[in-house]
Design a protein around this motif. Structure first.
Motif, PDB file in Angstrom:
ATOM      1  N   PRO A 106       0.842  -1.219   0.000  1.00 26.55           N
ATOM      2  CA  PRO A 106       0.000   0.000   0.000  1.00 26.55           C
ATOM      3  C   PRO A 106       0.864   1.251   0.000  1.00 26.55           C
ATOM      4  CG  PRO A 106      -0.776  -1.591   1.626  1.00 26.55           C
ATOM      5  CD  PRO A 106       0.525  -2.116   1.127  1.00 26.55           C
ATOM      6  N   LEU A 107       0.468   2.222  -0.832  1.00 26.87           N
ATOM      7  CA  LEU A 107       1.276   3.424  -0.987  1.00 26.87           C
ATOM      8  C   LEU A 107       1.064   4.442   0.126  1.00 26.87           C
ATOM      9  CD1 LEU A 107       0.887   3.955  -4.850  1.00 26.87           C
ATOM     10  CD2 LEU A 107       2.809   2.937  -3.619  1.00 26.87           C
ATOM     11  N   GLY A 108      -0.101   4.471   0.704  1.00 22.14           N
ATOM     12  CA  GLY A 108      -0.381   5.463   1.734  1.00 22.14           C
ATOM     13  C   GLY A 108      -0.820   6.793   1.164  1.00 22.14           C
ATOM     14  N   PHE A 109      -0.983   6.885  -0.155  1.00 16.67           N
ATOM     15  CA  PHE A 109      -1.473   8.105  -0.800  1.00 16.67           C
ATOM     16  C   PHE A 109      -2.107   7.705  -2.126  1.00 16.67           C
ATOM     17  CE2 PHE A 109       2.831   7.465  -2.272  1.00 16.67           C
ATOM     18  CZ  PHE A 109       2.749   7.667  -3.632  1.00 16.67           C
ATOM     19  N   GLU A 110      -2.862   8.620  -2.705  1.00 12.68           N
ATOM     20  CA  GLU A 110      -3.542   8.364  -3.962  1.00 12.68           C
ATOM     21  C   GLU A 110      -2.694   8.888  -5.119  1.00 12.68           C
ATOM     22  OE1 GLU A 110      -6.383   6.751  -6.392  1.00 12.68           O
ATOM     23  OE2 GLU A 110      -6.289   6.631  -4.194  1.00 12.68           O
ATOM     24  N   PRO A 111      -2.128   8.011  -5.959  1.00 11.59           N
ATOM     25  CA  PRO A 111      -1.282   8.488  -7.059  1.00 11.59           C
ATOM     26  C   PRO A 111      -2.094   9.203  -8.130  1.00 11.59           C
ATOM     27  CG  PRO A 111      -1.646   6.126  -7.248  1.00 11.59           C
ATOM     28  CD  PRO A 111      -2.249   6.545  -5.935  1.00 11.59           C
ATOM     29  N   ILE A 112      -1.428  10.089  -8.850  1.00 17.59           N
ATOM     30  CA  ILE A 112      -2.085  10.809  -9.953  1.00 17.59           C
ATOM     31  C   ILE A 112      -2.369   9.830 -11.089  1.00 17.59           C
ATOM     32  CG2 ILE A 112      -1.816  12.655 -11.665  1.00 17.59           C
ATOM     33  CD1 ILE A 112      -0.002  14.080  -9.705  1.00 17.59           C
ATOM     34  N   ASP A 113      -3.555   9.925 -11.644  1.00 20.57           N
ATOM     35  CA  ASP A 113      -3.931   9.051 -12.746  1.00 20.57           C
ATOM     36  C   ASP A 113      -2.991   9.280 -13.937  1.00 20.57           C
ATOM     37  OD1 ASP A 113      -6.038   7.186 -13.969  1.00 20.57           O
ATOM     38  OD2 ASP A 113      -5.982   8.846 -15.394  1.00 20.57           O
ATOM     39  N   SER A 114      -2.516   8.204 -14.550  1.00 19.22           N
ATOM     40  CA  SER A 114      -1.550   8.312 -15.645  1.00 19.22           C
ATOM     41  C   SER A 114      -2.135   9.065 -16.839  1.00 19.22           C
ATOM     42  CB  SER A 114      -1.076   6.923 -16.075  1.00 19.22           C
ATOM     43  OG  SER A 114      -2.176   6.127 -16.496  1.00 19.22           O
ATOM     44  N   LYS A 115      -3.437   8.890 -17.116  1.00 20.14           N
ATOM     45  CA  LYS A 115      -4.061   9.598 -18.238  1.00 20.14           C
ATOM     46  C   LYS A 115      -4.077  11.101 -17.992  1.00 20.14           C
ATOM     47  CE  LYS A 115      -7.040   5.769 -19.720  1.00 20.14           C
ATOM     48  NZ  LYS A 115      -8.440   5.330 -19.942  1.00 20.14           N
ATOM     49  N   LEU A 116      -4.357  11.489 -16.745  1.00 18.57           N
ATOM     50  CA  LEU A 116      -4.359  12.910 -16.396  1.00 18.57           C
ATOM     51  C   LEU A 116      -2.958  13.493 -16.529  1.00 18.57           C
ATOM     52  CD1 LEU A 116      -5.686  15.463 -15.245  1.00 18.57           C
ATOM     53  CD2 LEU A 116      -5.279  14.537 -12.947  1.00 18.57           C
ATOM     54  N   LEU A 117      -1.953  12.737 -16.086  1.00 14.69           N
ATOM     55  CA  LEU A 117      -0.575  13.215 -16.157  1.00 14.69           C
ATOM     56  C   LEU A 117      -0.132  13.371 -17.608  1.00 14.69           C
ATOM     57  CD1 LEU A 117       1.854  13.988 -14.445  1.00 14.69           C
ATOM     58  CD2 LEU A 117       2.588  11.595 -14.496  1.00 14.69           C
ATOM     59  N   ARG A 118      -0.485  12.407 -18.456  1.00 16.85           N
ATOM     60  CA  ARG A 118      -0.130  12.510 -19.881  1.00 16.85           C
ATOM     61  C   ARG A 118      -0.803  13.716 -20.531  1.00 16.85           C
ATOM     62  NH1 ARG A 118      -1.130   6.756 -19.931  1.00 16.85           N
ATOM     63  NH2 ARG A 118       0.833   5.587 -19.956  1.00 16.85           N
TER      64      ARG A 118
END
Length: 264
Positions: A86-98
């Motif tokens: 578990p990361l402990g945070f919500e990662p940025i969506d790859s589609k949004l980042l692209r």
């Protein structure tokens, strides 16, 4: 790289092509382990003229510490469960980042404002860091005109991230901070030693390497290099200390019983 073009002369074709791209490169130490007594360009066996083309250089050393424990726990967790912990945070969506990066790249090249105030600010910062390099004899790379171009390129990239067509004072400050951190990373690796002065152990190491290169071998008996080292002016204590230190770095292995060393 700074011209963002490449010249080709092959197969009867002579031309210049655009190569507007960012270059991210990594290099390993020439002999498997990083030697803090040597400069970064000598450790990775690349000329300083090539390294100076990069805007930022950071040195990452695999020192023991808390990172070892975290890495071991991560590997064993993935091996046991087949998924990352578990990361402990919500990662940025790859589609949004692209989409964000694509939109930023569509922005026109940001420029310095025409009032001249920001240009003076850039010039004063560059002159200041040049002065600190001269006064403090900073190691970690020469600061010259290419450094000024690096500041401008980094500032333009930061402005694009804000979807701005003009460079701001904040962009300049962040670019200067990144370059200063890059220089500090390289300087700290040498524990404050001057890059212009080679210590005794480095000179002994280079002489042993040259003897191996002359004979085209990867192992030597002590009797094959000790007489030359002693004749050069090194003491037996210096030789023993060099053999032990480089053995601890896993550069070579030393067999004291057979009085022989071999490159790892």
């Amino acid at each position: 790289m700074e011209q963002q073009t490449i010249s080709i002369a092959k197969g009867g074709i002579t031309t210049t092509l655009n190569t507007r791209a960012a270059v991210l490169a990594a290099a390993n130490p020439a002999y498997g382990r990083y030697d803090r007594r040597r400069s970064p360009e000598k450790n990775i066996n690349l000329p300083i003229a090539l390294l100076s083309r990069f805007d930022l250089l950071f040195l990452l050393l695999d020192d023991s510490g808390q990172y070892d424990l975290d890495l071991a726990r991560h590997i064993t967790y993935v091996h046991r469960t087949g998924e990352h912990p578990p990361l402990g945070f919500e990662p940025i969506d790859s589609k949004l980042l692209r989409a964000y990066i694509t939109e930023a790249r569509r922005m026109p090249v940001p420029t310095v404002s025409s009032d001249g105030l920001l240009a003076d600010y850039i010039v004063n910062n560059y002159v200041s860091i040049r002065g600190r390099e001269q006064d403090q004899k900073m190691s970690g790379g020469y600061i010259g005109a290419r450094t000024l171009l690096s500041v401008l390129r980094l500032s333009q990239a930061l402005a694009r991230l804000r979807f701005s067509t003009e460079i701001s004072h904040g962009d300049i400050d962040e670019a200067m901070r990144l370059i200063t951190a890059s220089k500090a990373s390289l300087a700290e690796s040498r524990n404050g030693e001057s890059a212009a002065v080679e210590d005794t152990q480095t000179r002994i190491f280079k002489l042993i390497r040259s003897i191996m290169a002359e004979r085209q071998v990867k192992s030597l008996k002590f009797s094959e290099f000790e007489p030359r080292l002693l004749a050069t002016g090194f003491t037996r204590e210096d030789i023993d200390a060099t053999l032990e230190d480089y053995a601890n770095l896993d550069v070579w292995s030393v067999n004291t019983a057979q009085r022989k060393l071999a490159m790892v």
